[in-house]
Design a protein around this motif. Structure first.
Motif, short mmCIF file in Angstrom:
data_model
loop_
_atom_site.label_atom_id
_atom_site.label_comp_id
_atom_site.label_asym_id
_atom_site.label_seq_id
_atom_site.Cartn_x
_atom_site.Cartn_y
_atom_site.Cartn_z
N SER A 234 63.86 30.21 22.17
CA SER A 234 63.72 30.72 23.35
C SER A 234 63.95 32.22 23.13
O SER A 234 63.54 33.21 23.81
N HIS A 235 64.77 32.62 22.10
CA HIS A 235 65.44 33.90 21.75
C HIS A 235 64.67 34.57 20.59
O HIS A 235 64.81 35.65 20.70
N LYS B 266 54.14 30.61 26.25
CA LYS B 266 53.64 32.13 25.89
C LYS B 266 52.03 31.83 25.90
O LYS B 266 51.45 33.02 25.92
N VAL C 106 55.60 35.37 31.22
CA VAL C 106 56.84 35.00 30.35
C VAL C 106 57.56 36.37 29.82
O VAL C 106 56.72 37.40 29.37
N ALA C 107 58.85 36.32 29.88
CA ALA C 107 59.57 37.70 29.76
C ALA C 107 59.35 37.86 27.98
O ALA C 107 59.26 37.00 27.14
N LYS D 105 64.77 38.65 26.24
CA LYS D 105 65.45 37.23 26.22
C LYS D 105 66.55 37.35 25.49
O LYS D 105 67.57 36.65 25.84
N SER E 41 61.43 26.48 34.20
CA SER E 41 61.89 27.81 33.89
C SER E 41 60.93 27.86 32.82
O SER E 41 61.31 27.63 31.45
N ASN F 262 61.05 30.92 31.32
CA ASN F 262 61.45 31.61 30.36
C ASN F 262 62.53 30.98 29.50
O ASN F 262 62.81 31.08 28.39
N ASP G 148 66.03 30.99 36.79
CA ASP G 148 65.16 31.32 35.39
C ASP G 148 64.53 32.97 35.64
O ASP G 148 64.25 33.53 34.34
N LYS G 149 64.82 33.58 36.51
CA LYS G 149 64.53 34.92 36.53
C LYS G 149 65.26 35.89 35.42
O LYS G 149 66.53 35.84 35.19
N ILE G 150 64.53 37.07 34.81
CA ILE G 150 65.22 37.72 33.89
C ILE G 150 64.70 39.12 34.09
O ILE G 150 63.50 39.35 34.37
N SER H 255 64.14 42.90 33.37
CA SER H 255 63.75 43.57 32.23
C SER H 255 64.79 44.61 31.77
O SER H 255 65.63 45.12 32.95
#
Length: 482
Positions: free
Chosen positions: A93-94, A151, A235-236, A241, A385, A387, A454-456, A458
Motif C-alpha cells: 500500500s505504501h 491501480k 487511487v492516491a 500514501k 478501501s 487506497n 479510506d479518504k486520503i 493530498s
C-alpha cells in the motif's frame, strides 16, 4: 467523448497494458499455488516409494514420521505466509508492488528447486524450515496483487479483471496436482515435482521485469487513451500514501470489514483443507495409483478454473449490461461460494464410502463453486478501501492463512486413521457450519462502497487547510487585540 473499456486496439497497441498486467498477475498466483500444493502429491509418492526395491530415485522414510510431524510438513508453508501478511500489506500500500511480486515469485521458485536436496540430505526439520521461508515469500502475493489491481483496473472492469487474475489460484492448484502426479512418473521422479515449477518461476521473473509497471503513469508502452481510462480509478499517489496515517481504529472497528474477515476465514478453512488433504483423502479411502490420484485431485480445480471465468464474465454482464447493483452481485456470488459447498460437505457425510462417484461429485461441487468467492468477497477489499486495499488484504490473509496452519493440525488430531470415513466427516461438518455462518453475516452487514476512513488528503490540500487554519487564528488574535 466516452472511452470504451474494451477497445482491443488502442493507438496501435494490440494488447492493452492493463491486460498484460493482469496476465502476469494471473501467472504469478498460478506459480505460487502450484508450488504450494505440490507437496501434497509428493508426500503420497514418497509414502508409496517406502521400501520399494529396484528404484534409482532418492528415498525419504516418510512412514517413520508421526501424524504431527506430517501435519507440520504440510502446514509449514502457511506458517511463513501467516507471518508476513501485515508487513506485505503495508509495503504494497505504501511502497509499490512490482518489486514485491518479483521477490515473491523468484524467491519461492529458487527455494522450490532446492527443497528435494534439503529433504534428502538435511532431514525433515530443515525441510520444514525452508518451507516456512518459502511461505514468507509466497505470503506477499495477494496483498501485492490487490494493490496492483487497485491501480490498474477501471471501476467497471474490476470484477472481471480481478476475477481473471485470481483464477490463477484455481489453475495453479489444478496443475499442481495433475502435473506433480505425472512428473513423478518421469526419470527424475518425485524431485521433478519441485524442479519444474521452480524453473518456470525464474522465467516468469524475467518477463515481469520486462513488462511490469508500478502504475499507468510509469508504464512505457501504454496508450494515452488507456491511461485516461484508468485514471478514473482515483487511487492516491504513492508518496501521498506514505505520509498518510493508517486509520487503524476505524478499520478494526468497521463492521463491514470484520464481517468480510469472518467470510474469508471460513473460505480459508475450506479451501486450504481441500488443497492439502484431497490427495491424502483419496489415497486413504481408495488407494488409487499416483497418476489416478493426481487426476482425481486436480479435476475439481480445473473445473473451478473454468467456473471462475464464467463467474467473472457473468458478474461483468450483470454489472455493466443489466445494471445490477454491486451489492446484489457480490452477495449473490458469495452465497454461491459458501452455502453450496456447505451443502456438498454435509451431503458427503451422508453418503457411504462405496458411492465413489457421488463422493467425488460432492468434492467437485464444493471446490468448483468456491470460484465465485473471487468476485463475491475477495474484491470487496478494494470496494471498501481502494487506497488501503493491499493493507486490508494483508490483514485478512493473515487470518485466512492462519486456517492453513490450523487445518493440518486439526486433521491430525481428528483423523487418526485416514481410512476411517467417520473421522473425515467431522472435518467436513465443521467447515460447513463456518461457511454457513460467515455468509449469513455477510448478507446482513456486508457493504460494497468505499468507507469514510479510506479518504486520503493530498499534501497540497492538507497544506491549504493548514494555511486556512493559521490565517483564521491570526485574524482572531488581531480582532481580540483591537
Amino acid at each position: 467523448m466516452v472511452t470504451k473499456s474494451f477497445d482491443l486496439i488502442q493507438n496501435g497497441f494490440i494488447i492493452p497494458a492493463r491486460y498484460i498486467q493482469v496476465l502476469l498477475m494471473f501467472t504469478a498466483i498460478l506459480l505460487v499455488f502450484y508450488q504450494r500444493v505440490n507437496l501434497s502429491v509428493a508426500i503420497v509418492v514418497l509414502n508409496k516409494l517406502n521400501g520399494t526395491t529396484g528404484t534409482t530415485q532418492p528415498q525419504f522414510d516418510y512412514s517413520s514420521l508421526t501424524p504431527h510431524q506430517r501435519s507440520s510438513m504440510l502446514g509449514s508453508v502457511f506458517w511463513g505466509t501467516f507471518s508476513v501478511q501485515l508487513l506485505s500489506g503495508y509495503l504494497s500500500s505504501h511502497y509499490g508492488t512490482v518489486k514485491l511480486l518479483l521477490c515473491c515469485v523468484l524467491g519461492s521458485s529458487l527455494i522450490s528447486m532446492g527443497l528435494p536436496y534439503v529433504l534428502i540430505y538435511c532431514g525433515y526439520e530443515a525441510f520444514i524450515a525452508f518451507r516456512v521461508l518459502q511461505g514468507c515469500t509466497q505470503g506477499i502475493v495477494f496483498p501485492a496483487v490487490y494493490g496492483h489491481l487497485a491501480k490498474w483496473c477501471p471501476l467497471k472492469e474490476r470484477s472481471l479483471l480481478g476475477g481473471v487474475s485470481q483464477s490463477g489460484l484455481d489453475m495453479g492448484m489444478a496443475l499442481g496436482f495433475l502435473c506433480s502426479g505425472l512428473l513423478a512418473l518421469t526419470s527424475l521422479g518425485w524431485m521433478a515435482i519441485f524442479y519444474v515449477p521452480g524453473v518456470a518461476g525464474v522465467i516468469w521473473s524475467a518477463l515481469w521485469l520486462a513488462f511490469a509497471a508500478e502504475s499507468p503513469e510509469k508504464c512505457h508502452y501504454i496508450s494515452h487513451k488507456e491511461r485516461t481510462l484508468i485514471s478514473e480509478v482515483g487511487v492516491a499517489a504513492m508518496i501521498t500514501k506514505r505520509n498518510a496515517p493508517i486509520p487503524w481504529c476505524a478499520i478494526l472497528t468497521s463492521v463491514p470489514y470484520l464481517v468480510l474477515v469472518l467470510v474469508k476465514l471460513s473460505h480459508g478453512l475450506s479451501i486450504f483443507t481441500l488443497m492439502q488433504q484431497i490427495p491424502l483423502y483419496i489415497n486413504g479411502l481408495y488407494d488409487y495409483e499416483i497418476h489416478v490420484n493426481a487426476m482425481l485431485s486436480s479435476l475439481p480445480f480445473f473445473l473451478m478454473f473454468v467456473t471462475s471465468h464464467l463467474v467473472s464474465y457473468t458478474a461483468h454482464y450483470l454489472l455493466v449490461v443489466r445494471k445490477c447493483s454491486l451489492a446484489l452481485v457480490r452477495k449473490s456470488m458469495n452465497t454461491l461460494s459458501t452455502w453450496v459447498p456447505a451443502v456438498a460437505f454435509v451431503a458427503m457425510t451422508l453418503l457411504s464410502k462405496e458411492l465413489v462417484s457421488a463422493n467425488i461429485a460432492c468434492l467437485i461441487v464444493a471446490v468448483t463453486t468456491y470460484a465465485a468467492a473471487a468476485v463475491g468477497s475477495s474484491l470487496n477489499h478494494i470496494d471498501l478501501s481502494p487506497n488501503f486495499g493491499g493493507m486490508l488484504v494483508g490483514m485478512t490473509n493473515m487470518v485466512m492463512t492462519g486456517m492453513g496452519v490450523i487445518s493440518p493440525i486439526a486433521v491430525a488430531e481428528i483423523v487418526k486413521d485416514e481410512n476411517d470415513r467417520s473421522q473425515w466427516n467431522i472435518i467436513f461438518l465443521i467447515i460447513a457450519a463456518l461457511l454457513f455462518l460467515g455468509n449469513l453475516l455477510y448478507l446482513l452487514f456486508g457493504k460494497m462502497v468505499a468507507q469514510p476512513w479510506d479518504k486520503i488528503e493530498s499534501m497540497d490540500n492538507r497544506a491549504a487547510d493548514n494555511n486556512t487554519v493559521a490565517s483564521f487564528e491570526v485574524d482572531t488574535i488581531r480582532n481580540i487585540v483591537k
